[in-house]
Design a protein around this motif. Structure first.
Motif, PDB file in Angstrom:
ATOM      1  N   PHE A   1       0.283  -1.459   0.066  1.00 29.26           N
ATOM      2  CA  PHE A   1       0.001   0.378  -0.565  1.00 29.26           C
ATOM      3  C   PHE A   1       0.684   1.140  -0.226  1.00 29.26           C
ATOM      4  N   ILE A   2       0.086   2.518  -0.430  1.00 23.17           N
ATOM      5  CA  ILE A   2       1.241   3.441  -0.960  1.00 23.17           C
ATOM      6  C   ILE A   2       0.347   4.209  -0.457  1.00 23.17           C
ATOM      7  N   PHE A   3       0.666   5.281   0.444  1.00 26.15           N
ATOM      8  CA  PHE A   3      -0.796   5.970   0.699  1.00 26.15           C
ATOM      9  C   PHE A   3      -0.127   8.139   0.807  1.00 26.15           C
TER      10      PHE A   3
ATOM     11  N   SER B   1      12.182  15.818   3.190  1.00 23.39           N
ATOM     12  CA  SER B   1      11.347  16.584   2.301  1.00 23.39           C
ATOM     13  C   SER B   1       9.494  15.353   2.296  1.00 23.39           C
ATOM     14  N   GLY B   2       8.780  15.993   1.687  1.00 24.38           N
ATOM     15  CA  GLY B   2       7.560  15.250   1.234  1.00 24.38           C
ATOM     16  C   GLY B   2       8.188  14.218   0.240  1.00 24.38           C
ATOM     17  N   GLY B   3       8.428  14.239  -0.882  1.00 26.60           N
ATOM     18  CA  GLY B   3       9.191  13.612  -1.740  1.00 26.60           C
ATOM     19  C   GLY B   3       9.772  12.619  -1.209  1.00 26.60           C
TER      20      GLY B   3
ATOM     21  N   PRO C   1      -1.197   9.180  -4.691  1.00 27.83           N
ATOM     22  CA  PRO C   1      -0.017   8.717  -4.266  1.00 27.83           C
ATOM     23  C   PRO C   1       0.882  10.162  -4.186  1.00 27.83           C
ATOM     24  N   THR C   2       0.606  11.293  -4.792  1.00 28.56           N
ATOM     25  CA  THR C   2       1.014  12.531  -5.613  1.00 28.56           C
ATOM     26  C   THR C   2       0.257  13.623  -5.232  1.00 28.56           C
ATOM     27  N   GLY C   3      -1.211  13.275  -4.399  1.00 34.61           N
ATOM     28  CA  GLY C   3      -1.815  13.596  -4.198  1.00 34.61           C
ATOM     29  C   GLY C   3      -1.441  15.822  -2.485  1.00 34.61           C
TER      30      GLY C   3
ATOM     31  N   ASP D   1      -5.891  13.874 -10.570  1.00 36.85           N
ATOM     32  CA  ASP D   1      -4.142  14.967 -11.746  1.00 36.85           C
ATOM     33  C   ASP D   1      -4.543  13.905 -12.681  1.00 36.85           C
ATOM     34  N   PRO D   2      -4.768  14.640 -13.626  1.00 37.50           N
ATOM     35  CA  PRO D   2      -4.820  14.574 -14.967  1.00 37.50           C
ATOM     36  C   PRO D   2      -3.310  14.213 -15.185  1.00 37.50           C
TER      37      PRO D   2
END
Ligand SMILES: Nc1ncnc2c1ncn2[C@@H]1O[C@H](COP(=O)(O)OP(=O)(O)O)[C@@H](O)[C@H]1O
Ligand SMILES: [Mg+2]
Lengths: 232, 385
Positions: free
Chosen positions: A94-96, A150-152, A175-177, A208-209
């Motif tokens: 899982f990736i949140f 960092s977030g990334g 995952p990039t939200g 996200d398109p």
């Protein structure tokens, strides 16, 4: 996990309702989905349309009200809670959206967590952790705590944790939200590489398109049903 | 074992909170240890009591005396092994009532035979038998006044004035020890013959008798026989097992045991709330984390165990440290040797303490642990969505 006809995930006639007080909320109604092995599928749809709900059903975190969910030939809607836990440990990463790392553990110990459920020795676990952190490009920050990243970088740790047990299926909920464009792109590239070079099947919820453009397929969820076209 | 470091890391999450909880558990267990030692000190007379010993006193009151001639008559009764007498002297040292200690005229040979827990070197016993004014003194009393063998100790007694209105004078000829934490190491014993000859009044009277029986199973029957022997005389007796007597004495002291148990119960109840609250908070804050662990495949049982383990680690760390400190304090001896001569923490209490710590950890952790176990992954993760 044995695949049937190259289909890794098969969701059939799934209905999912929630009880909210006296009111019944119909989220999924007679939904069907097949995800072939090796796919990178983007799951889009408006907020509240049930994307997370569907992802939870595929990942064995919840059971459908009716219908069947088959992953790698296993009818996971039939498994008991205990069996499901063991099944998730073996087959799902899982990736949140918010990474959900344990703040009290360093990056490497966060990544090690799923391995605690295996019979691997300490040195074997360390080797797997090193490999996973290497794959996500974080070999140099293993001793850092989440708040020092960092977030990334935190999301990379999250991805390393998801792949450290070498699961077949990765499930990502936005995952990039929570990331800026640049970090988000890096994460998407990483997911693409995992799909392309490591053969991971990925189901990624996003609205996200930009993100869905990286996937090999996109489906849209609206009013409890899936379609291949974006809703009007 | 591999999960223990996870438990440990979680405890370090809120260091201050963990430290404060540890501290309160620690204090509770120091208190537990000390109160156990105090309780033991008060009831020492009871547990010290020999099963084969009876105490025979005046039927009306302990402060009324019995004739010294009763001794041989008691020994003549079937089943009686030995009788020896005590008399309350109430000696006052240096005219200072604060300098109080237990002082008694006794008959040396039968006294020492009655109390094997009192040890006196052979040559000192000889000296006692050879010295009319001789006294033997317990180790803690010697320490308290810095006495040594050869010292001459003057004592006054408000009960037993000496002929000529002088102070009684005693020569320390021996220092007795006690074994296995039995017996009172703060006593002052001197010869009855010297005392009886010198006193103004009450000649031929003693305070009470200790009687040893050959067969403890017959103790009640023999006690009755002794009382029957002296029935209808001016000095009727009341005879009972030494343990019962000591127990009665302790009960008079306000049922110390029950009081201490009540205090400890209150302390542990409070600690239970403190520890329970800590665990409940820590689980509440971690809902998402627990959800993530479950998503990864941690079973409900494992999550339950992790929370319980956390709670038990706190309780055991604090508890063991507290017991250790209490033990160290009591190992240093009694802070008030004249009030509580017997002061130590017996091993069974340490075992009980460890059990209590474990119980505390389990009870404080069980509700939060069950809550963590029941957590639905999807719900836990939705919290931040
Ligand atoms: N456990 C639950 N109890 C009640 N309602 C829920 C629960 N989980 C989801 N829902 C509802 O189901 C709908 C879909 O939720 P979700 O799958 O999270 O949507 P999405 O991820 O597409 O934004 C929402 O209306 C949400 O409020
Ligand atoms: Mg969602």
């Amino acid at each position: 996990m044995s695949e049937s006809n190259g289909v890794l995930v098969r969701v059939e006639n799934v209905e999912k309702n929630f009880q909210r007080g006296s009111e019944k909320v119909h989220v999924l109604s007679g939904l069907n989905l097949e995800v072939p092995d090796g796919t990178f599928l983007a799951l889009m749809g408006p907020s509240g349309s049930g994307k997370s709900t569907l992802l939870n059903l595929i990942g064995g975190l919840d059971r459908p009200t009716t219908g069947s969910v088959e992953v790698g030939g296993d009818r996971i809607d039939k498994l008991s809670g205990r069996q499901l836990a063991a099944w998730r440990a073996r087959h799902i990463g899982f990736i949140f959206q918010f990474y959900n790392l344990l703040p009290v553990l360093t990056a490497e110990r966060n990544v090690e967590l799923p391995l605690l459920l295996t019979h691997l020795s300490k040195s074997e676990r360390r080797k797997h952790v090193e490999t996973a952190l290497d794959v996500v490009g974080l070999s140099h920050r293993t001793r850092h705590y989440p708040r020092q990243l960092s977030g990334g970088e935190q999301q990379r740790v999250g991805i390393a944790r998801a792949i450290v047990t070498d699961p077949t299926l990765l499930l990502c909920d936005e995952p990039t939200g929570d990331l800026d464009r640049k970090s988000g792109d890096d994460i998407l590239e990483l997911l693409q590489a995992l799909n392309r070079d490591h053969g991971k099947t990925i189901v990624m919820v996003t609205h996200d398109p930009h993100a869905s453009a990286r996937a090999s397929h996109t489906v849209y969820l609206d009013k409890g049903q899936l379609s291949l076209e974006p809703p009007e | 074992m591999k999960f223990l470091s996870l438990v440990w890391s979680n405890l370090k999450r809120k260091k201050t909170r963990t430290a404060l909880t540890l501290l309160s558990v620690f204090v509770a267990f120091v208190l537990f240890g000390l109160l156990c030692a105090i309780k033991e000190a008060f009831t020492a007379g009871v547990t010290m009591a020999g099963a084969d010993r009876l105490i025979s006193r005046h039927k009306v009151s302990l402060i009324m005396t019995l004739p010294v001639t009763y001794g041989p008559r008691m020994e003549a009764i079937d089943g009686v092994d030995l009788a020896t007498h005590w008399t309350w002297f109430n000696g006052i040292y240096q005219d200072e009532p604060k300098n109080f200690f237990g002082s008694f005229p006794v008959e040396p040979i039968s006294f020492l035979e009655m109390y094997p827990e009192y040890t006196l070197p052979e040559d000192q016993l000889k000296a006692w038998l050879n010295t009319r004014t001789g006294a033997v003194v317990g180790t803690t009393l010697v320490e308290r006044f810095q006495w040594k063998i050869g010292d001459r100790i003057p004592l006054k007694s408000p009960i037993w004035p000496r002929e000529g209105d002088e102070a009684w004078e005693f020569d320390i000829v021996g220092i007795y020890g006690t074994t296995e934490n039995r017996g009172d190491p703060s006593g002052f014993f001197f010869r009855y013959d010297y005392f009886d000859e010198g006193r103004v009044n009450g000649k031929g009277e003693v305070g009470w008798y200790m009687v040893r029986v050959a067969d403890p199973d017959r103790a009640d029957e023999i006690a009755a026989a002794i009382d029957a022997e002296f029935a209808n005389s001016p000095y009727e007796t009341k005879t009972e097992p030494e343990g019962a007597f000591a127990q009665g004495f302790v009960q008079q002291m306000g049922n110390i045991g029950a009081m201490l148990v009540a205090i400890l119960s209150a302390v542990f109840f409070t600690i239970l709330l403190v520890a329970g609250n800590t665990m409940a908070q820590s689980v509440r804050e971690r809902t998402e984390e627990l959800g993530v662990l479950k998503a990864m495949g941690f079973s409900n049982g494992l999550v339950l165990s992790l929370v319980l383990a956390e709670s038990c680690v706190i309780a055991l760390l604090g508890g063991l440290a507290g017991l250790g400190v209490a033990w160290a304090i009591t190992a240093g001896g009694s802070p008030v040797p004249d009030m509580l001569p017997v002061f130590f923490l017996p091993k069974p209490y340490l075992v009980i303490g460890v059990g209590l710590a474990l119980g505390l950890g389990l009870i404080a952790g069980i509700f939060p642990a069950i809550q963590a176990m029941r957590l639905q992954v999807a719900d836990a993760l939705r919290r931040n969505a």
